[in-house]
Design a protein around this motif. Structure first.
Motif, PDB file in Angstrom:
ATOM      1  N   LEU A 373      -0.822  13.289 -11.173  1.00 28.21           N
ATOM      2  CA  LEU A 373      -2.241  14.051 -11.243  1.00 28.21           C
ATOM      3  C   LEU A 373      -2.987  12.683 -12.012  1.00 28.21           C
ATOM      4  O   LEU A 373      -2.765  12.345 -13.254  1.00 28.21           O
ATOM      5  CB  LEU A 373      -2.239  15.152 -12.291  1.00 28.21           C
ATOM      6  CG  LEU A 373      -3.801  15.704 -12.236  1.00 28.21           C
ATOM      7  CD1 LEU A 373      -4.403  15.997 -11.202  1.00 28.21           C
ATOM      8  CD2 LEU A 373      -3.636  17.125 -13.352  1.00 28.21           C
ATOM      9  N   ARG A 374      -4.086  12.563 -11.254  1.00 28.90           N
ATOM     10  CA  ARG A 374      -4.873  11.251 -11.973  1.00 28.90           C
ATOM     11  C   ARG A 374      -6.048  11.769 -12.566  1.00 28.90           C
ATOM     12  O   ARG A 374      -6.590  13.088 -12.445  1.00 28.90           O
ATOM     13  CB  ARG A 374      -5.469  10.359 -10.926  1.00 28.90           C
ATOM     14  CG  ARG A 374      -4.437   9.694  -9.919  1.00 28.90           C
ATOM     15  CD  ARG A 374      -4.906   9.062  -8.687  1.00 28.90           C
ATOM     16  NE  ARG A 374      -6.308   8.807  -8.650  1.00 28.90           N
ATOM     17  CZ  ARG A 374      -6.924   8.281  -7.478  1.00 28.90           C
ATOM     18  NH1 ARG A 374      -5.945   7.824  -6.399  1.00 28.90           N
ATOM     19  NH2 ARG A 374      -8.149   8.048  -7.423  1.00 28.90           N
ATOM     20  N   SER A 375      -6.595  10.929 -13.634  1.00 29.06           N
ATOM     21  CA  SER A 375      -7.611  11.319 -14.457  1.00 29.06           C
ATOM     22  C   SER A 375      -8.898  11.872 -13.573  1.00 29.06           C
ATOM     23  O   SER A 375      -9.939  12.452 -14.152  1.00 29.06           O
ATOM     24  CB  SER A 375      -7.932  10.226 -15.196  1.00 29.06           C
ATOM     25  OG  SER A 375      -8.370   9.167 -14.402  1.00 29.06           O
ATOM     26  N   ASP A 376      -9.008  11.413 -12.359  1.00 25.12           N
ATOM     27  CA  ASP A 376     -10.149  11.847 -11.271  1.00 25.12           C
ATOM     28  C   ASP A 376      -9.838  13.223 -10.745  1.00 25.12           C
ATOM     29  O   ASP A 376     -10.537  13.897  -9.855  1.00 25.12           O
ATOM     30  CB  ASP A 376     -10.433  10.682 -10.775  1.00 25.12           C
ATOM     31  CG  ASP A 376      -9.402  10.421  -9.712  1.00 25.12           C
ATOM     32  OD1 ASP A 376      -8.259  10.955  -9.596  1.00 25.12           O
ATOM     33  OD2 ASP A 376      -9.673   9.531  -8.508  1.00 25.12           O
ATOM     34  N   HIS A 377      -8.920  13.827 -11.280  1.00 17.83           N
ATOM     35  CA  HIS A 377      -8.210  15.064 -10.724  1.00 17.83           C
ATOM     36  C   HIS A 377      -7.797  15.073  -9.182  1.00 17.83           C
ATOM     37  O   HIS A 377      -7.860  16.116  -8.662  1.00 17.83           O
ATOM     38  CB  HIS A 377      -9.409  16.162 -10.927  1.00 17.83           C
ATOM     39  CG  HIS A 377      -9.788  16.300 -12.300  1.00 17.83           C
ATOM     40  ND1 HIS A 377      -9.040  16.747 -13.184  1.00 17.83           N
ATOM     41  CD2 HIS A 377     -11.087  15.918 -13.003  1.00 17.83           C
ATOM     42  CE1 HIS A 377      -9.568  16.846 -14.489  1.00 17.83           C
ATOM     43  NE2 HIS A 377     -10.750  16.215 -14.290  1.00 17.83           N
ATOM     44  N   ILE A 378      -7.356  14.009  -8.705  1.00 21.03           N
ATOM     45  CA  ILE A 378      -6.893  13.726  -7.416  1.00 21.03           C
ATOM     46  C   ILE A 378      -5.076  13.431  -7.590  1.00 21.03           C
ATOM     47  O   ILE A 378      -5.032  12.908  -8.734  1.00 21.03           O
ATOM     48  CB  ILE A 378      -7.509  12.452  -6.678  1.00 21.03           C
ATOM     49  CG1 ILE A 378      -8.888  12.804  -6.507  1.00 21.03           C
ATOM     50  CG2 ILE A 378      -6.683  12.296  -5.568  1.00 21.03           C
ATOM     51  CD1 ILE A 378      -9.715  11.664  -5.771  1.00 21.03           C
ATOM     52  N   VAL A 379      -4.393  13.943  -6.659  1.00 18.19           N
ATOM     53  CA  VAL A 379      -3.113  13.790  -6.722  1.00 18.19           C
ATOM     54  C   VAL A 379      -2.432  12.681  -5.987  1.00 18.19           C
ATOM     55  O   VAL A 379      -2.698  12.583  -4.761  1.00 18.19           O
ATOM     56  CB  VAL A 379      -2.274  15.349  -6.351  1.00 18.19           C
ATOM     57  CG1 VAL A 379      -0.820  15.345  -6.537  1.00 18.19           C
ATOM     58  CG2 VAL A 379      -3.022  16.340  -7.294  1.00 18.19           C
ATOM     59  N   ALA A 380      -1.639  12.054  -6.655  1.00 19.08           N
ATOM     60  CA  ALA A 380      -0.469  11.201  -5.982  1.00 19.08           C
ATOM     61  C   ALA A 380       0.530  11.582  -5.497  1.00 19.08           C
ATOM     62  O   ALA A 380       1.161  12.302  -6.436  1.00 19.08           O
ATOM     63  CB  ALA A 380      -0.606   9.788  -6.793  1.00 19.08           C
ATOM     64  N   ALA A 381       1.238  11.086  -4.560  1.00 21.09           N
ATOM     65  CA  ALA A 381       2.648  11.827  -4.135  1.00 21.09           C
ATOM     66  C   ALA A 381       3.386  10.592  -3.450  1.00 21.09           C
ATOM     67  O   ALA A 381       2.912   9.923  -2.474  1.00 21.09           O
ATOM     68  CB  ALA A 381       2.418  12.807  -3.432  1.00 21.09           C
ATOM     69  N   ASP A 394      -5.975  15.542   0.336  1.00 26.71           N
ATOM     70  CA  ASP A 394      -7.289  15.935   0.240  1.00 26.71           C
ATOM     71  C   ASP A 394      -7.631  16.954  -0.935  1.00 26.71           C
ATOM     72  O   ASP A 394      -8.615  17.568  -0.885  1.00 26.71           O
ATOM     73  CB  ASP A 394      -7.445  16.759   1.695  1.00 26.71           C
ATOM     74  CG  ASP A 394      -6.467  17.771   1.939  1.00 26.71           C
ATOM     75  OD1 ASP A 394      -5.612  17.971   1.223  1.00 26.71           O
ATOM     76  OD2 ASP A 394      -6.897  18.774   2.809  1.00 26.71           O
ATOM     77  N   TRP A 395      -6.779  17.147  -1.843  1.00 28.80           N
ATOM     78  CA  TRP A 395      -6.892  18.080  -2.795  1.00 28.80           C
ATOM     79  C   TRP A 395      -7.964  17.172  -3.770  1.00 28.80           C
ATOM     80  O   TRP A 395      -7.939  16.227  -4.048  1.00 28.80           O
ATOM     81  CB  TRP A 395      -5.608  18.331  -3.494  1.00 28.80           C
ATOM     82  CG  TRP A 395      -4.464  19.164  -2.820  1.00 28.80           C
ATOM     83  CD1 TRP A 395      -4.774  19.727  -1.703  1.00 28.80           C
ATOM     84  CD2 TRP A 395      -3.280  19.748  -3.431  1.00 28.80           C
ATOM     85  NE1 TRP A 395      -3.818  20.585  -1.488  1.00 28.80           N
ATOM     86  CE2 TRP A 395      -2.956  20.590  -2.269  1.00 28.80           C
ATOM     87  CE3 TRP A 395      -2.635  19.505  -4.746  1.00 28.80           C
ATOM     88  CZ2 TRP A 395      -1.854  21.391  -2.634  1.00 28.80           C
ATOM     89  CZ3 TRP A 395      -1.522  20.272  -4.659  1.00 28.80           C
ATOM     90  CH2 TRP A 395      -1.107  21.098  -3.866  1.00 28.80           C
ATOM     91  N   VAL A 396      -8.653  18.001  -4.477  1.00 26.26           N
ATOM     92  CA  VAL A 396      -9.645  17.684  -5.389  1.00 26.26           C
ATOM     93  C   VAL A 396      -9.989  18.599  -6.494  1.00 26.26           C
ATOM     94  O   VAL A 396      -9.366  19.849  -6.254  1.00 26.26           O
ATOM     95  CB  VAL A 396     -11.097  17.348  -4.907  1.00 26.26           C
ATOM     96  CG1 VAL A 396     -10.944  16.261  -3.787  1.00 26.26           C
ATOM     97  CG2 VAL A 396     -11.698  18.577  -4.073  1.00 26.26           C
ATOM     98  N   ASP A 397     -10.355  18.031  -7.653  1.00 22.91           N
ATOM     99  CA  ASP A 397     -10.432  18.874  -8.505  1.00 22.91           C
ATOM    100  C   ASP A 397      -9.252  19.905  -9.282  1.00 22.91           C
ATOM    101  O   ASP A 397      -9.219  21.050  -9.485  1.00 22.91           O
ATOM    102  CB  ASP A 397     -11.591  20.322  -8.219  1.00 22.91           C
ATOM    103  CG  ASP A 397     -12.463  20.610  -9.471  1.00 22.91           C
ATOM    104  OD1 ASP A 397     -12.529  19.938 -10.274  1.00 22.91           O
ATOM    105  OD2 ASP A 397     -13.131  21.731  -9.101  1.00 22.91           O
ATOM    106  N   SER A 413      -9.747  23.562 -11.201  1.00 19.11           N
ATOM    107  CA  SER A 413     -10.745  23.946 -12.384  1.00 19.11           C
ATOM    108  C   SER A 413     -11.369  25.349 -12.171  1.00 19.11           C
ATOM    109  O   SER A 413     -11.648  25.853 -13.210  1.00 19.11           O
ATOM    110  CB  SER A 413     -11.793  22.676 -12.727  1.00 19.11           C
ATOM    111  OG  SER A 413     -12.708  22.699 -11.540  1.00 19.11           O
ATOM    112  N   ASP A 414     -11.502  25.670 -11.178  1.00 24.03           N
ATOM    113  CA  ASP A 414     -12.324  26.970 -10.944  1.00 24.03           C
ATOM    114  C   ASP A 414     -11.341  28.136 -11.229  1.00 24.03           C
ATOM    115  O   ASP A 414     -11.445  29.448 -10.829  1.00 24.03           O
ATOM    116  CB  ASP A 414     -12.843  27.054  -9.571  1.00 24.03           C
ATOM    117  CG  ASP A 414     -11.958  27.002  -8.310  1.00 24.03           C
ATOM    118  OD1 ASP A 414     -10.850  26.893  -8.565  1.00 24.03           O
ATOM    119  OD2 ASP A 414     -12.596  27.104  -7.213  1.00 24.03           O
ATOM    120  N   GLY A 415      -9.783  27.807 -11.358  1.00 19.76           N
ATOM    121  CA  GLY A 415      -8.930  29.083 -11.543  1.00 19.76           C
ATOM    122  C   GLY A 415      -8.248  29.366 -10.262  1.00 19.76           C
ATOM    123  O   GLY A 415      -7.308  30.403 -10.497  1.00 19.76           O
ATOM    124  N   THR A 416      -8.411  28.897  -9.292  1.00 19.97           N
ATOM    125  CA  THR A 416      -7.682  29.116  -7.887  1.00 19.97           C
ATOM    126  C   THR A 416      -6.561  28.070  -7.660  1.00 19.97           C
ATOM    127  O   THR A 416      -6.321  27.144  -8.634  1.00 19.97           O
ATOM    128  CB  THR A 416      -8.641  28.854  -6.667  1.00 19.97           C
ATOM    129  OG1 THR A 416      -9.102  27.407  -6.715  1.00 19.97           O
ATOM    130  CG2 THR A 416     -10.016  29.742  -6.779  1.00 19.97           C
TER     131      THR A 416
END
Length: 479
Positions: A373-381, A394-397, A413-416
Motif C-alpha cells: 500500500l503506497r502513501s498515495d493510497h494506491i496498491v502495488a502487486a 484501478d483501486w484508489v483511496d 477511507s469511506d469504510g467500504t
C-alpha cells in the motif's frame, strides 16, 4: 494623746480604702474596655469592622461582571455594585435569592447593601425566536459537533451532531429530548431546533478491536485484552480463551499467535515445525504467523523467527530498520522505515521482486504474491495472478490491504471494502476453482479492518461488530 492617735489612724485607713477602691474601679473599667474592644474586632455591635459574605452566581445565558461570580467579603453596611451581562441572543430577567437589600431586582445594573451575608443569582433567558441546545456525553466518548455545553440557535435550525467514541468504545445512542433527532442510533446525525432541548451521547465498551482469518477459523481480539475464536480447532488453534493482556493477534493456516502488552508472545495450534515455540521472546512489537513459521518484530527494528525455513523465508538476519513484517506461506516481506520493501523466500512467481518499491506504508504477503500500500493510497502487486488477485491497478483511496490464498481485499477511507481474485482450486489439475464468495464484500460499510483467510474474509466495523463471507463449513464465519 490616745484620742488624737485613734483619730489619726482612722483617717489614714479611710484614705487607704478610698485609694484601693479607686484602683479597683480603674481596673474594672479597663477590663470592660478590653472586652468591648475584643468584641468590636470580632464583629460585635455591627460596626464598620464587621464583615459579611456575598455569594454571586448566574444561570446559563449570561454572567455577573460586577463584582464577578464567586464569594466576596464586605464590611457591614457596604453598598456593592451589581452588573449582569447577557450572552448573545439572551436578556437579563432578574436577581433571585437573598434580594431584600438589592436596589432593583429586575435591573441588570443595580446594587446590594451588606446588612448580612447574602447569596444571589442573576437569571437570564433566551430572546424570542431562539432555542437552547444542551449537550453532554456519558463515559467512553465525547461530542465533536457541536461540542459539549450550552448553545443557542434560531428556531428551526438544523444542527449537526457528531459523537466521537474513545478507543475501545463505540457509540450507542442519543437520549434525552430526541424527538427531532434524525437518527438516535447514528453516530453522525442532526437535530432540528423546534424548542429548547437537552441531549446526551451514550457510549459502550465494545468487544472486538482486531480480527484475523486463518485457514478454516477466525480469531478476534477483544478490547479488554482477551481473545475469542470460532471454526476448525483440530490443532488447538482456537484454544485462546485463557489469554489475557493481548494487544495484537496473528494467524497462520492452523496456528494462532498473540502479542502481550509486556512484549512477550504466546502461541497455540499446529507446531510440527516449532512455529509455536515463542515463549522466550521479549521486546516484541508485532507478530506475524505464517504457514509453518512465525515472526516477531523487535522494538529495535530487527526480527526473530521460529519454524519452517525450507525456502529461506526466515533468512532475515541482515534486515534492520523494519517497521512491519508480513508472512503467509513460503515468503516473508518486510517494510522498512524509509518506505522501501525487502523480501525473502519462495520466488517462483516473482513475489519477492519488490526491490524497486518506494513510498510504501503497509505490506501484505499472500500465497505466491505480494501487495504494497503506497502513501498515495494506491496498491502495488507482484507475483501469481492466476485468479486475478493482483488486479488492483484501478483501486484508489485504500487505507488497508490484505492478501489471502488467492483473493485480495482492501478497505477504503469511506469504510467500504473491495476485493478481487478467487480462491485456490481444490483440484488444480482439473481446473476446478473453489469460489466460496470470499470476495463478496461490496455491500460492507463502516469497515475499519479486514482479514483474508484460506477461503473466507472477515471485516471489523467501527462499532466493534464483525462481518464475514465465504466458506463456513467449519463455522469460521459465525462471528
Amino acid at each position: 494623746m490616745g484620742t488624737i492617735s485613734r483619730i489619726f489612724s482612722m483617717n489614714v485607713i479611710s484614705r487607704l480604702k478610698k485609694r484601693n477602691y479607686a484602683q479597683i474601679v480603674c481596673i474594672f473599667l479597663a477590663v470592660i474596655a478590653l472586652f468591648l474592644a475584643i468584641g468590636g474586632c470580632n464583629g460585635g455591635g455591627g460596626g464598620v469592622d464587621y464583615y459579611y459574605n456575598l455569594s454571586v452566581t448566574s444561570s446559563v445565558g449570561g454572567s455577573v461582571i460586577e463584582p464577578g461570580e464567586s464569594e466576596f467579603s464586605y464590611a457591614a453596611n457596604t453598598t456593592v455594585e451589581l452588573v449582569a451581562e447577557p450572552d448573545d441572543h439572551h436578556h437579563f430577567v432578574n436577581w433571585t435569592g437573598d434580594v431584600a437589600t438589592i436596589g432593583n431586582v429586575t435591573t441588570a445594573a443595580t446594587n446590594i447593601t451588606m446588612y448580612d451575608s447574602y447569596s444571589i443569582i442573576a437569571n437570564f433567558e433566551l430572546d424570542e425566536g431562539w432555542y437552547s441546545l444542551t449537550t453532554f456525553s456519558g463515559n467512553g466518548g465525547s461530542i465533536a459537533e457541536p461540542g459539549e455545553g450550552y448553545f443557542a440557535y434560531p428556531a428551526n435550525t438544523t444542527v449537526d451532531l457528531v459523537a466521537a467514541p474513545n478507543d475501545g468504545w463505540r457509540f450507542k445512542d442519543w437520549t434525552g429530548d430526541v424527538g427531532t433527532i434524525a437518527d438516535v442510533n447514528g453516530v453522525a446525525t442532526n437535530i432540528t431546533m423546534d424548542d429548547s432541548y437537552s441531549i446526551m451521547a451514550n457510549f459502550e465498551w465494545f468487544d472486538i478491536i482486531q480480527v484475523a482469518a486463518g485457514g478454516f477459523y477466525t480469531v478476534g481480539l477483544k478490547a479488554d485484552g482477551t481473545v475469542v475464536a470460532v471454526g476448525l480447532n483440530e490443532n488447538g488453534q482456537c484454544n485462546v480463551n485463557n489469554w489475557t493482556d493481548i494487544t495484537q493477534i496473528s494467524v497462520g493456516w492452523a496456528n494462532t499467535v498473540g502479542l502481550r502488552s509486556d512484549g512477550t508472545v504466546v502461541a497455540v495450534g499446529h507446531n510440527w515445525y516449532g512455529q509455536c515455540n515463542v515463549s522466550g521472546w521479549a521486546d516484541i512489537v508485532q507478530v506475524a504467523a505464517g504457514d509453518g513459521y512465525t515472526f516477531g518484530l523487535k522494538s529495535d527494528g530487527t526480527l526473530v523467527s521460529v519454524g519452517n525455513n525450507d525456502w529461506g523465508q526466515r533468512n532475515v538476519d541482515s534486515w534492520t530498520d523494519i517497521i512491519q513484517v508480513s508472512v503467509l506461506q513460503c515468503h516473508t516481506v518486510g517494510l522498512k522505515a524509509n518506505g522501501t520493501v525487502v523480501a525473502v523466500g519462495y520466488n517462483d512467481h516473482g513475489e519477492c521482486d519488490v526491490g524497486g518499491w518506494t513510498g510504501i506504508t503497509q505490506v501484505a504477503a499472500g500465497w505466491g504474491y505480494t501487495l504494497g500500500l503506497r502513501s498515495d493510497h494506491i496498491v502495488a502487486a507482484v507475483g501469481d495472478n492466476t485468479w486475478g488477485q493482483c488486479n488492483v491497478g484501478d483501486w484508489v483511496d485504500i487505507i488497508q490491504v490484505v492478501a489471502g490464498g488467492g483473493s485480495t481485499v482492501g478497505v477504503k477511507s469511506d469504510g467500504t471494502a473491495v476485493a478481487v481474485g478467487l480462491e485456490v482450486p481444490e483440484d488444480p489439475e482439473a481446473g476446478i476453482i473453489d469460489d466460496y464468495g470470499q470476495c463478496d464484500v461490496g455491500s460492507w460499510t463502516d469497515i475499519v479492518q479486514v482479514s483474508a483467510g484460506g477461503y473466507h474474509t472477515v471485516g471489523l466495523r467501527s462499532d466493534g461488530t464483525v462481518v464475514a463471507v465465504g466458506d463456513n463449513r467449519d463455522g469460521q464465519c459465525d462471528v
